[in-house]
Write a protein that holds these residues in place. Structure first.
Motif, PDB file in Angstrom:
ATOM      1  N   LEU A   1      -3.184   8.621  -1.594  1.00 56.54           N
ATOM      2  CA  LEU A   1      -3.843   8.319  -2.873  1.00 56.54           C
ATOM      3  C   LEU A   1      -3.743   9.483  -3.864  1.00 56.54           C
ATOM      4  O   LEU A   1      -4.200   9.365  -5.002  1.00 56.54           O
ATOM      5  CB  LEU A   1      -5.321   7.979  -2.645  1.00 56.54           C
ATOM      6  N   ASN A   2      -3.149  10.595  -3.430  1.00 56.43           N
ATOM      7  CA  ASN A   2      -3.023  11.736  -4.337  1.00 56.43           C
ATOM      8  C   ASN A   2      -2.240  11.366  -5.585  1.00 56.43           C
ATOM      9  O   ASN A   2      -1.169  10.759  -5.497  1.00 56.43           O
ATOM     10  CB  ASN A   2      -2.297  12.894  -3.628  1.00 56.43           C
TER      11      ASN A   2
ATOM     12  N   ASP B   1      -3.459   2.017  -9.903  1.00 54.43           N
ATOM     13  CA  ASP B   1      -2.588   1.866  -8.733  1.00 54.43           C
ATOM     14  C   ASP B   1      -3.350   1.286  -7.553  1.00 54.43           C
ATOM     15  O   ASP B   1      -2.757   0.831  -6.571  1.00 54.43           O
ATOM     16  CB  ASP B   1      -2.018   3.232  -8.328  1.00 54.43           C
ATOM     17  N   ALA B   2      -4.667   1.372  -7.605  1.00 59.00           N
ATOM     18  CA  ALA B   2      -5.513   0.825  -6.532  1.00 59.00           C
ATOM     19  C   ALA B   2      -6.900   0.607  -7.133  1.00 59.00           C
ATOM     20  O   ALA B   2      -7.241   1.225  -8.150  1.00 59.00           O
ATOM     21  CB  ALA B   2      -5.607   1.798  -5.364  1.00 59.00           C
TER      22      ALA B   2
ATOM     23  N   ARG C   1       0.831  -1.201   0.000  1.00 62.70           N
ATOM     24  CA  ARG C   1       0.000   0.000   0.000  1.00 62.70           C
ATOM     25  C   ARG C   1       0.868   1.256   0.000  1.00 62.70           C
ATOM     26  O   ARG C   1       1.934   1.270   0.619  1.00 62.70           O
ATOM     27  CB  ARG C   1      -0.883   0.031   1.254  1.00 62.70           C
ATOM     28  N   SER C   2       0.347   2.287  -0.665  1.00 61.75           N
ATOM     29  CA  SER C   2       0.970   3.608  -0.572  1.00 61.75           C
ATOM     30  C   SER C   2       0.136   4.415   0.422  1.00 61.75           C
ATOM     31  O   SER C   2      -1.082   4.258   0.461  1.00 61.75           O
ATOM     32  CB  SER C   2       0.952   4.255  -1.958  1.00 61.75           C
TER      33      SER C   2
ATOM     34  N   SER D   1      -6.011  12.778  -8.546  1.00 65.13           N
ATOM     35  CA  SER D   1      -6.144  11.349  -8.883  1.00 65.13           C
ATOM     36  C   SER D   1      -7.003  11.188 -10.126  1.00 65.13           C
ATOM     37  O   SER D   1      -7.819  12.038 -10.454  1.00 65.13           O
ATOM     38  CB  SER D   1      -6.775  10.591  -7.718  1.00 65.13           C
TER      39      SER D   1
ATOM     40  N   THR E   1      -4.760   2.270   1.750  1.00 64.22           N
ATOM     41  CA  THR E   1      -3.507   2.927   2.159  1.00 64.22           C
ATOM     42  C   THR E   1      -2.824   2.275   3.363  1.00 64.22           C
ATOM     43  O   THR E   1      -1.665   2.566   3.627  1.00 64.22           O
ATOM     44  CB  THR E   1      -3.766   4.412   2.493  1.00 64.22           C
TER      45      THR E   1
ATOM     46  N   TYR F   1      -8.974  13.933  -3.370  1.00 63.83           N
ATOM     47  CA  TYR F   1      -7.737  13.710  -4.128  1.00 63.83           C
ATOM     48  C   TYR F   1      -7.920  14.247  -5.548  1.00 63.83           C
ATOM     49  O   TYR F   1      -8.089  13.481  -6.504  1.00 63.83           O
ATOM     50  CB  TYR F   1      -7.398  12.218  -4.169  1.00 63.83           C
TER      51      TYR F   1
ATOM     52  N   LYS G   1      -2.853   9.212  -7.727  1.00 66.42           N
ATOM     53  CA  LYS G   1      -2.910   7.789  -8.097  1.00 66.42           C
ATOM     54  C   LYS G   1      -4.033   7.529  -9.104  1.00 66.42           C
ATOM     55  O   LYS G   1      -5.017   8.266  -9.189  1.00 66.42           O
ATOM     56  CB  LYS G   1      -3.147   6.938  -6.841  1.00 66.42           C
ATOM     57  N   ARG G   2      -3.863   6.421  -9.837  1.00 64.93           N
ATOM     58  CA  ARG G   2      -4.897   5.979 -10.777  1.00 64.93           C
ATOM     59  C   ARG G   2      -5.783   4.982 -10.030  1.00 64.93           C
ATOM     60  O   ARG G   2      -5.289   3.932  -9.585  1.00 64.93           O
ATOM     61  CB  ARG G   2      -4.258   5.307 -11.985  1.00 64.93           C
ATOM     62  N   ILE G   3      -7.028   5.329  -9.876  1.00 63.96           N
ATOM     63  CA  ILE G   3      -7.919   4.494  -9.060  1.00 63.96           C
ATOM     64  C   ILE G   3      -8.982   3.841  -9.948  1.00 63.96           C
ATOM     65  O   ILE G   3      -9.701   4.519 -10.684  1.00 63.96           O
ATOM     66  CB  ILE G   3      -8.574   5.331  -7.944  1.00 63.96           C
TER      67      ILE G   3
END
Lengths: 97, 455
Positions: free
Chosen positions: A27-28, A89-90, A23-24, A60, B68, A57, A30-32
């Motif tokens: 989430l800023n 990315d998530a 996990r990062s 994102s 996260t 975000y 990031k590709r969701i």
């Protein structure tokens, strides 16, 4: 006192193991992915979630997905999963009913 | 979602409270204990959009945390009692009391179906194993959702608990093999919120040898269907104690069904005017087979009036035309599919045609093929009716070429994908009453190859 010795009916299990993804913490940027299994209401939930996440975000990016096989629940094939995994990315899913 | 985790993508799954145990247990059985969930009070299905949005508002922090924060793995099968000892010692003031204690303990552990169980002691196990030529250690299959190794011995232990005799064991073994066929998609049917229950029918010499009733009251209850009852029950116990399909833990059936306890018959080959089911499927008549079809429920095929084939089909088709039944017209929104194995199933229905009706068809020159085609032609509903309880977007995804139907909702469509979706088996006694089973996917058939010496 009487004793009966009986066989345990439970089978030996074949152990399965999947390592969780790393996990990062943010989430800023990031590709969701937003994955809908096509059960009623899930599309509404994911569209609303996108709105909420966009506010938190703003940098994102969001992509909606659905499976390519199945019926009342549509699933990803391994090829779908490979493709989507490269694009996000998530991912959030309406997949557990 | 686990497929994404495997590929290095963090996930969160929306889950309604009622499915949290199921979701966690499923994930654990697939090796991903700690599956991140965003729990909402109610399923999104059947909710107005406003209510869905409120549910999402209230769990947004869980969504973010799931994506996260590190996943803390949990141990698999925490809610299922698994005892490492292969032999259990049970005590009582008498053998009968020890047996009662065993039954109490097995219910406490969740290992029983609610009815009294027979004790699987060493001598009884040795005896039932004589019913098969296979080695006790042979692994017949691995049963999902728990990935339990279905050795011949474990199948025998559960069959014994169900009340099976040695001559029943090869039938139970073949049924377990059917369950594990990738195309059967057992995980889906075992864990669903629907009442999927294995309907078993047996063909060939094993039926008589095992004493399986094919006539009056074949689906039971009663002493004449003893073999039927215990074989069906054994298959359920194998699903439970080998596949770890447990009610309320991994079997999330909304209401449940009495059909899940036991459903087994033999085809009434003697009274049938046609070739037996297994011969239609490429087996020699002298071979024994077991077929399993997961079905949702039963509707009677009653007709004391008609003898003309087309009139009988008119009546039978009304059973298939049922918008409240999930499988009706399901082809419009896709097929049951297990992406792990690349399998796809059409929705089949099984028809137990009674000998009376079968002979009416036969006298008029109709075989099973004619009945299937006539059912396909007759069992039709309007697009609008079929889609009453189906997701529009699923139909759009499954059949983009058929979107014109939204502008012609009165168009009549077949409720199954093709005529072969009707399975026909001759069962029952002497009256014009058959049975229609709404199916979930396709049946599987396995040859019985391991008939042992004792009967």
């Amino acid at each position: 006192m009487s004793i009966i010795n009986i066989r345990n009916p439970i089978a030996e299990l074949v152990e399965q193991k999947i390592e969780p993804a790393r996990r990062s913490s943010d989430l800023n940027g990031k590709r969701i992915g937003l994955y809908w299994n096509m059960k009623g209401g899930g599309d509404v939930a994911l569209a609303h979630l996108e709105e909420l996440l966009r506010r938190r975000y703003p940098s994102s990016r969001f992509t909606h997905y659905q499976g390519t096989v199945g019926f009342i629940m549509r699933h990803c094939t391994p090829a779908d999963a490979n493709r989507i995994a490269k694009e996000v990315d998530a991912i959030v899913g309406t997949t557990s009913d | 979602m686990m497929e994404f985790e495997k590929r290095g993508v963090p996930t969160v799954s929306f889950t309604a409270e009622t499915f949290v145990r199921d979701a966690r247990r499923s994930a654990e059985s697939f090796g991903f204990g700690g599956l991140p969930l965003a729990v909402v009070p109610l399923p999104f299905t059947n909710q107005p959009p406003d209510a869905v949005c409120v549910e999402v508002d209230e769990c947004i922090d869980d969504v973010i945390a799931g994506l996260t924060k590190d996943v803390l793995p949990t141990k698999a099968h925490q809610e299922i009692v698994t005892v490492s000892d292969e032999w259990l010692t049970i005590k009582g003031d008498s053998e009968l009391e020890a047996l009662e204690e065993m039954n109490r303990l097995f219910l406490e552990y969740g290992w029983g179906d609610g009815f009294p169980l027979r004790a699987p002691d060493e001598r009884s196990i040795a005896r039932i194993l004589k019913g098969t030529t296979r080695s006790p250690d042979d692994i017949v299959a691995v049963l999902e959702p728990g990935f339990g190794k279905a050795t011949v011995e474990k199948i025998a232990v559960n069959a014994l608990m169900a009340g099976c005799r040695p001559e029943h064991l090869p039938v139970v073994i073949a049924a377990v093999e059917c369950l594990a066929e990738p195309k059967m998609y057992l995980r889906n049917k075992a864990m669903s919120t629907g009442p999927h229950a294995p309907l078993i029918w047996v063909n060939g010499p094993i039926a008589k040898r095992a004493g399986i009733n094919s006539g009056v009251c074949a689906l039971g209850p009663g002493a004449m269907s003893y073999a039927n009852s215990v074989i069906g029950r054994a298959v359920r116990l194998c699903m439970m104690n080998i596949g770890l399909t447990y009610a309320g833990i991994s079997d999330m059936d909304t209401i449940g069904s009495p059909t899940k306890y036991s459903m087994c018959v033999a085809e009434n080959q003697q009274a049938s005017p046609w070739a037996p089911y297994h011969v239609d499927h490429g087996y020699d008549a002298g071979v024994s087979t077991v077929s399993v079809h997961f079905v949702y429920g039963i509707c009677e095929l009653h007709d004391f009036t008609n003898y003309q084939p087309s009139r009988l089909v008119d009546v039978f088709a009304t059973a298939a035309n049922n918008a409240a039944q999930l499988s009706t017209g399901l082809w419009l929104i896709g097929r049951r599919a297990d992406p792990r194995y690349g399998t796809e199933e059409k929705e089949h229905h099984t028809m137990f045609i009674c000998p009376e009706h079968a002979n009416n068809f036969h006298k008029a020159g109709w075989g099973k093929e004619e009945i299937r085609k006539a059912m396909y032609a007759k069992a039709r509903m309007s697009f609008e009716m079929i889609m009453l309880a189906k997701e529009r977007k699923a139909m759009e995804a499954a059949h983009p070429e058929l979107q014109w139907l939204w502008d012609s909702p009165e168009t009549m469509l077949p409720v199954v994908e093709d005529p072969d979706c009707y399975e026909i088996v001759v069962v029952g006694g002497a009256a014009g009453r058959g049975a229609f089973f709404w199916g979930a996917g396709e049946p599987g058939t396995k040859e019985v190859t391991d008939i042992g010496g004792e009967s």
